[in-house]
Motif scaffolding. Structure first.
Motif, PDB file in Angstrom:
ATOM      1  N   SER A 132      50.760  13.434  58.559  1.00  0.00           N
ATOM      2  CA  SER A 132      51.691  12.820  59.239  1.00  0.00           C
ATOM      3  C   SER A 132      51.613  12.711  60.810  1.00  0.00           C
ATOM      4  N   ARG A 133      50.499  12.612  61.089  1.00  0.00           N
ATOM      5  CA  ARG A 133      49.684  12.419  62.549  1.00  0.00           C
ATOM      6  C   ARG A 133      49.401  11.016  62.717  1.00  0.00           C
ATOM      7  N   LEU A 134      49.987  10.427  63.922  1.00  0.00           N
ATOM      8  CA  LEU A 134      49.648   9.002  64.226  1.00  0.00           C
ATOM      9  C   LEU A 134      48.382   8.761  64.598  1.00  0.00           C
ATOM     10  N   VAL A 135      47.810   7.890  63.693  1.00  0.00           N
ATOM     11  CA  VAL A 135      46.290   7.669  64.053  1.00  0.00           C
ATOM     12  C   VAL A 135      45.959   6.186  64.680  1.00  0.00           C
ATOM     13  N   ARG A 136      46.909   5.480  64.481  1.00  0.00           N
ATOM     14  CA  ARG A 136      46.614   4.165  65.093  1.00  0.00           C
ATOM     15  C   ARG A 136      48.317   3.373  65.053  1.00  0.00           C
ATOM     16  N   CYS A 137      48.484   2.702  65.869  1.00  0.00           N
ATOM     17  CA  CYS A 137      49.668   1.713  65.744  1.00  0.00           C
ATOM     18  C   CYS A 137      49.634   0.661  67.057  1.00  0.00           C
ATOM     19  N   ILE A 181      54.891  12.707  63.543  1.00  0.00           N
ATOM     20  CA  ILE A 181      55.938  11.818  63.660  1.00  0.00           C
ATOM     21  C   ILE A 181      57.098  12.651  64.143  1.00  0.00           C
ATOM     22  N   SER A 182      57.376  13.932  63.731  1.00  0.00           N
ATOM     23  CA  SER A 182      58.526  14.691  63.978  1.00  0.00           C
ATOM     24  C   SER A 182      58.549  15.039  65.532  1.00  0.00           C
ATOM     25  N   LYS A 231      58.426  11.701  51.952  1.00  0.00           N
ATOM     26  CA  LYS A 231      57.796  12.641  51.208  1.00  0.00           C
ATOM     27  C   LYS A 231      57.286  11.795  49.904  1.00  0.00           C
ATOM     28  N   ALA A 232      58.119  10.961  49.536  1.00  0.00           N
ATOM     29  CA  ALA A 232      57.686  10.279  48.218  1.00  0.00           C
ATOM     30  C   ALA A 232      56.406   9.355  48.531  1.00  0.00           C
ATOM     31  N   ALA A 233      56.462   8.731  49.705  1.00  0.00           N
ATOM     32  CA  ALA A 233      54.925   8.083  49.889  1.00  0.00           C
ATOM     33  C   ALA A 233      53.824   9.023  50.130  1.00  0.00           C
ATOM     34  N   LEU A 234      53.987  10.157  50.786  1.00  0.00           N
ATOM     35  CA  LEU A 234      52.923  11.150  50.803  1.00  0.00           C
ATOM     36  C   LEU A 234      52.422  11.539  49.485  1.00  0.00           C
ATOM     37  N   ALA A 235      53.549  11.655  48.386  1.00  0.00           N
ATOM     38  CA  ALA A 235      53.260  11.782  47.001  1.00  0.00           C
ATOM     39  C   ALA A 235      52.525  10.873  46.292  1.00  0.00           C
ATOM     40  N   GLY A 236      52.395   9.904  46.993  1.00  0.00           N
ATOM     41  CA  GLY A 236      51.407   8.646  46.117  1.00  0.00           C
ATOM     42  C   GLY A 236      52.396   7.601  45.671  1.00  0.00           C
ATOM     43  N   THR A 237      53.740   7.349  46.099  1.00  0.00           N
ATOM     44  CA  THR A 237      54.667   6.345  45.731  1.00  0.00           C
ATOM     45  C   THR A 237      55.001   5.400  46.909  1.00  0.00           C
ATOM     46  N   PRO A 238      54.657   4.016  46.881  1.00  0.00           N
ATOM     47  CA  PRO A 238      55.115   3.382  47.698  1.00  0.00           C
ATOM     48  C   PRO A 238      56.507   3.064  47.888  1.00  0.00           C
ATOM     49  N   GLN A 239      56.890   3.040  49.155  1.00  0.00           N
ATOM     50  CA  GLN A 239      58.448   3.066  49.508  1.00  0.00           C
ATOM     51  C   GLN A 239      58.769   2.067  50.248  1.00  0.00           C
ATOM     52  N   SER A 240      60.061   1.356  50.188  1.00  0.00           N
ATOM     53  CA  SER A 240      60.656   0.478  51.068  1.00  0.00           C
ATOM     54  C   SER A 240      61.920   0.833  51.336  1.00  0.00           C
ATOM     55  N   VAL A 252      47.643   5.898  51.254  1.00  0.00           N
ATOM     56  CA  VAL A 252      46.208   5.449  51.620  1.00  0.00           C
ATOM     57  C   VAL A 252      45.360   6.289  50.632  1.00  0.00           C
ATOM     58  N   PHE A 253      44.635   6.028  49.490  1.00  0.00           N
ATOM     59  CA  PHE A 253      43.984   6.821  48.753  1.00  0.00           C
ATOM     60  C   PHE A 253      42.596   6.974  48.865  1.00  0.00           C
ATOM     61  N   GLN A 254      41.896   8.153  48.859  1.00  0.00           N
ATOM     62  CA  GLN A 254      40.313   8.479  48.904  1.00  0.00           C
ATOM     63  C   GLN A 254      40.042   9.369  47.861  1.00  0.00           C
ATOM     64  N   ASP A 255      39.246   8.766  46.785  1.00  0.00           N
ATOM     65  CA  ASP A 255      38.971   9.720  45.598  1.00  0.00           C
ATOM     66  C   ASP A 255      40.206  10.114  44.972  1.00  0.00           C
ATOM     67  N   GLY A 256      40.980   9.586  44.942  1.00  0.00           N
ATOM     68  CA  GLY A 256      42.199   9.774  44.252  1.00  0.00           C
ATOM     69  C   GLY A 256      43.188  10.638  44.705  1.00  0.00           C
ATOM     70  N   GLN A 257      42.899  10.872  45.948  1.00  0.00           N
ATOM     71  CA  GLN A 257      43.906  11.647  46.832  1.00  0.00           C
ATOM     72  C   GLN A 257      44.683  10.894  47.830  1.00  0.00           C
ATOM     73  N   VAL A 258      45.812  11.363  48.229  1.00  0.00           N
ATOM     74  CA  VAL A 258      46.308  10.796  49.470  1.00  0.00           C
ATOM     75  C   VAL A 258      45.915  11.142  50.920  1.00  0.00           C
ATOM     76  N   VAL A 259      45.160  10.444  51.600  1.00  0.00           N
ATOM     77  CA  VAL A 259      44.601  10.728  52.906  1.00  0.00           C
ATOM     78  C   VAL A 259      45.359  10.517  54.067  1.00  0.00           C
ATOM     79  N   GLY A 260      46.547   9.296  53.804  1.00  0.00           N
ATOM     80  CA  GLY A 260      47.236   9.104  54.947  1.00  0.00           C
ATOM     81  C   GLY A 260      48.498   7.968  54.588  1.00  0.00           C
ATOM     82  N   LEU A 261      48.928   7.524  55.358  1.00  0.00           N
ATOM     83  CA  LEU A 261      50.059   6.448  55.119  1.00  0.00           C
ATOM     84  C   LEU A 261      49.747   5.359  56.073  1.00  0.00           C
TER      85      LEU A 261
END
Length: 448
Positions: A65-70, A90-91, A107-116, A139-148
């Protein structure tokens, strides 16, 4: 030693040659790498430009949850510059009030489910409240969530418009409800007015019947009184002659003949009065009570027409009754009689306007079980399509101000449909006449 020298010389020459080739390859690779780095830098600048120029707030986070780009639109949500919040969790920069709104979706998005979702945002400096629609895409890489990736659109105007629309809808619903209540109240008052008009016209018909019957009774009652007084005078004369002894056979014979004639006149006139009163008595009782009962339609029609005889005799028109005996109804003779009275009056007042001798036919027959078809038809002046279209409208009359109230046909339709449970139709042809077709159940609906 010469051989060794030659070998060493050859190896040295080969080494210099290979070193030259490697240098050229290294330089070529270096040039290609520089081109790729330049292209990558250009792509990065283009991406940064696109992010900054997007109408939405855009940000990218790592798995922690660290801001990489904005872009600056995102930073502006928190009254900051991009360099102030890059690399932070983000906190670290999002107010707790906003964190509470997005915690579940994050939390749901970090678990891999898109949210709106939609949330409000409070500017830390101005405390201005705005609304944003947010979308979180893992954002997935090799099947793992590496970011949002996060996209936030300012929808404050939309929310305000929706709130205003909702307020307008609530206001409109309240107005509609108020108007509906008013219309229901007006309809109830109209129903009461219709009932009052119905009773008023029934009363008016009774008054007209009473006046007509009273006038009609004048002749037989007067004749009866004259016959009775003449007979009484003759009896006094005969008694006087008898007591004085002056009575002759001729006097007695003539006296008896005269008395027989007088009593005959008296009986005929009393019979006529009795018949008129009997018809009026039944019709007036039906009109006054409006109670349902069983009756033969032919008898009921004869009673109604009999009660209208004084009025009908003032005209030279003919009323023909084609109602066979045996059509037994369990209905309301009072309102049904009012229908016949109004239709007959309508024909005499409007249909035969300007005619010396019109013909009105009242016909009835049972065409299917449980229903009677009644036809009231005249050969009068008829109606135009425009008049037919408004015939049953309240207060519509072609003779307003000249004896017409515009209530008769509206009352007829109401009685036929609402009180007697039937249907009524009208057909008319200018210059050829009018036909009213009524279909009624032999047994009126209960509750009427």
């Amino acid at each position: 030693s010469c051989a060794i020298l030659l070998v060493v010389s050859y190896m040295a020459w080969a080494a210099r040659r290979m070193l030259g080739v490697s240098s050229e390859r290294a330089l070529e690779a270096s040039r290609e790498l520089a081109v790729q780095i330049a292209a990558l830098e250009g792509s990065r600048r283009e991406t940064d430009r696109l992010m900054q120029n997007m109408p939405a707030a855009v940000a990218t986070f790592d798995a922690n949850s660290r801001l990489v780009r904005c872009n600056q639109r995102y930073a502006a949500l928190f009254a900051a510059q991009t360099e102030d919040i890059l690399g932070k969790r983000i906190s670290d920069y999002v107010p707790q009030l906003a964190l509470d709104q997005l915690d579940v979706q994050w939390k749901a998005a970090l678990a891999g489910t898109p949210q709106s979702y939609r949330r409000f945002n409070v500017d830390p400096k101005t405390h201005l409240v705005t609304w944003v629609d947010a979308a979180l895409m893992p954002v997935f890489q090799d099947g793992q969530v590496v970011g949002l990736d996060a996209v936030l659109m300012d929808v404050t105007d939309k929310v305000q418009a929706e709130a205003e629309l909702k307020s307008l809808n609530i206001d409109l619903e309240q107005k509609v409800e108020k108007r509906t209540r008013a219309l229901l109240d007006a309809r109830e008052r109209l129903e009461e007015s219709h009932d009052d008009l119905l009773r008023a016209q029934g009363a008016a018909s009774l008054v007209a019947m009473i006046a007509g019957v009273s006038h009609e009774l004048g002749t037989p009652v007067g004749n009866s009184r004259l016959a009775a007084s003449s007979s009484q005078e003759l009896l006094r004369e005969l008694a006087s002659k008898f007591e004085s002894g002056r009575m002759t056979r001729t006097d007695l014979t003539l006296g008896i003949a005269t008395l027989q004639e007088g009593f005959g006149i008296l009986e005929n006139n009393l019979t006529r009065a009795e018949s008129l009163l009997q018809s009026f008595r039944q019709v007036s009782a039906d009109q006054a009570s409006e109670q349902r009962r069983q009756f033969d339609l032919s008898d009921m029609v004869a009673e109604v027409v009999g009660s209208m005889t004084p009025m009908l005799r003032r005209h030279s028109h003919r009323l023909m009754l084609e109602v066979p005996e045996g059509i037994v109804m369990d209905s309301l003779p009072g309102p049904l009689g009012q229908v016949f009275i109004n239709l007959i009056n309508n024909a005499y007042l409007h249909g035969f306007d300007g005619m010396a001798q019109g013909v009105l036919t009242l016909h009835a027959e049972v065409r299917e079980p449980g229903k009677v078809c009644i036809r009231v038809e005249d050969n009068g002046c008829g109606m135009t399509p425009e008049v037919q279209a408004h015939l049953f409208d309240p207060f519509f009359s072609t003779r307003i101000g000249s004896g017409g109230t515009g209530l008769g046909m509206g009352i007829v339709k109401r009685i036929v449909q609402r009180t007697l449970g039937g249907q009524i139709q009208v057909e008319s042809w200018p210059g050829q006449g009018t036909r009213f077709s009524i279909e009624l159940p032999l047994q009126a609906p209960h509750g009427t």
